[in-house]
Scaffold this active site. Structure first.
Site, PDB file in Angstrom:
ATOM      1  N   ASN A   1     -10.160   0.492   1.455  1.00 36.24           N
ATOM      2  CA  ASN A   1      -8.954   0.553   2.285  1.00 36.24           C
ATOM      3  C   ASN A   1      -9.292   1.016   3.690  1.00 36.24           C
ATOM      4  OD1 ASN A   1      -7.693   0.013  -0.185  1.00 36.24           O
ATOM      5  ND2 ASN A   1      -5.939   1.284   0.323  1.00 36.24           N
TER       6      ASN A   1
ATOM      7  N   GLU B   1      -3.162   5.910  -8.257  1.00 38.31           N
ATOM      8  CA  GLU B   1      -4.152   6.864  -7.743  1.00 38.31           C
ATOM      9  C   GLU B   1      -4.144   8.133  -8.583  1.00 38.31           C
ATOM     10  OE1 GLU B   1      -4.686   9.558  -3.725  1.00 38.31           O
ATOM     11  OE2 GLU B   1      -4.194   7.426  -3.466  1.00 38.31           O
TER      12      GLU B   1
ATOM     13  N   ASP C   1       0.824  -1.206   0.000  1.00 40.96           N
ATOM     14  CA  ASP C   1       0.000   0.000   0.000  1.00 40.96           C
ATOM     15  C   ASP C   1       0.865   1.266   0.000  1.00 40.96           C
ATOM     16  OD1 ASP C   1      -2.434   1.431   0.173  1.00 40.96           O
ATOM     17  OD2 ASP C   1      -2.246   1.585   2.345  1.00 40.96           O
TER      18      ASP C   1
END
Length: 290
Positions: free
Chosen positions: A236, A145, A93
């Protein structure tokens, strides 16, 4: 079972088709791994364990590990996941570098996230594309992202991801999972977040990829359901797992009696586990045969 990239894609294909979400839970130690996996195992559903790039010199000191500490923790995660009866995806992550993503691939991650969302579009896309080329060569999925999810205390005035940017980013990079900014923030919510469900629907209609919601812990059940209905598939989750476990320890202390170490550890683990089970059910996560 320890899921690979191909199996992870199958799980996300099912989530997209079935309009449900899968929890991606950040783990910081042995107890958090156990809380997440016990919750998923009791519900018999797939789950994502999210780890960080512990060798990143720019990471907060509290999240960095020595090589010895990392090897021990990583071995534990891989072995524990392999022994689980449910599919367990290991995901790197918010990795800030290409080198970190390569470390994640080498250390058993089925998917990795290159987070260059604070950089200009072209630089962000180029970095993600570079990781995609390496990741796909190793059978690993890649998340990027577009539209930065910040860490400020509330989402009022947040800049939502533009649909055209999401489409172009997906086309240029060839990534597998797309994280978007739709009103959530990382960390603790001081005020009510303002989620843009219409924007999620617009991105979902334009981009044929699983969508990721960062900063998702701490929302209401209806906010999760509405976001997932609109098109979110990966949820998340970090901060509020820690809060739930901490609250359970405080409650155990308040019961009185001898404050035995494992009594408090188990109270925190079980408190976090029950909190996570509740949210996995809210997400509608379904069993997937691999």
């Amino acid at each position: 079972m320890l899921a690979n990239g191909r199996q992870e894609k199958k799980i996300f294909d099912a989530a997209v088709k079935g309009h449900w979400g899968i929890g991606a839970f950040n783990v910081m130690g042995y107890e958090t791994v156990e809380a997440v996996l016990r919750a998923a195992e009791e519900l018999d559903v797939p789950v994502i364990l999210q780890v960080g790039d512990s060798f990143d010199p720019n990471a907060p000191e509290s999240s960095r590990m020595s090589e010895f500490e990392f090897r021990n923790f990583n071995t534990f995660i891989l072995n524990r996941a392999a022994a689980s009866p449910v599919p367990v995806i290991i995901h790197l992550d918010h990795c800030m570098s290409f080198e970190g993503c390569i470390r994640g691939i080498q250390n058993g991650c089925a998917s990795v996230m290159l987070d260059a969302s604070q950089k200009p579009f072209d630089e962000n896309a180029a970095l993600v594309k570079k990781v995609v080329e390496a990741g796909h060569g190793a059978g690993v999925l890649v998340e990027g992202e577009i539209g930065h999810v910040s860490g400020h205390p509330n989402s009022h005035g947040v800049i939502y991801t533009e649909v055209d940017d999401a489409v172009r980013f997906a086309e240029v990079t060839g990534l597998d999972l797309l994280a978007v900014s739709i009103g959530t923030v990382h960390g603790y919510y001081a005020t009510e977040p303002v989620l843009n469900y219409k924007r999620i629907e617009e991105i979902r209609a334009a981009v044929d990829l699983p969508l990721v919601m960062h900063g998702a812990s701490g929302l209401t059940p209806d906010q999760y359901r509405n976001a997932i209905k609109a098109g979110i598939n990966k949820v998340n989750f970090a901060t509020y797992t820690q809060i739930a476990g901490g609250k359970a320890i405080v409650e155990e202390v308040e019961k009185g009696g001898r404050q035995m170490f494992m009594r408090l550890v188990n109270a925190g683990l079980n408190g976090a586990k029950e909190y996570l089970k509740m949210h996995m059910q809210i997400f509608g996560t379904q069993k997937v045969e691999l």
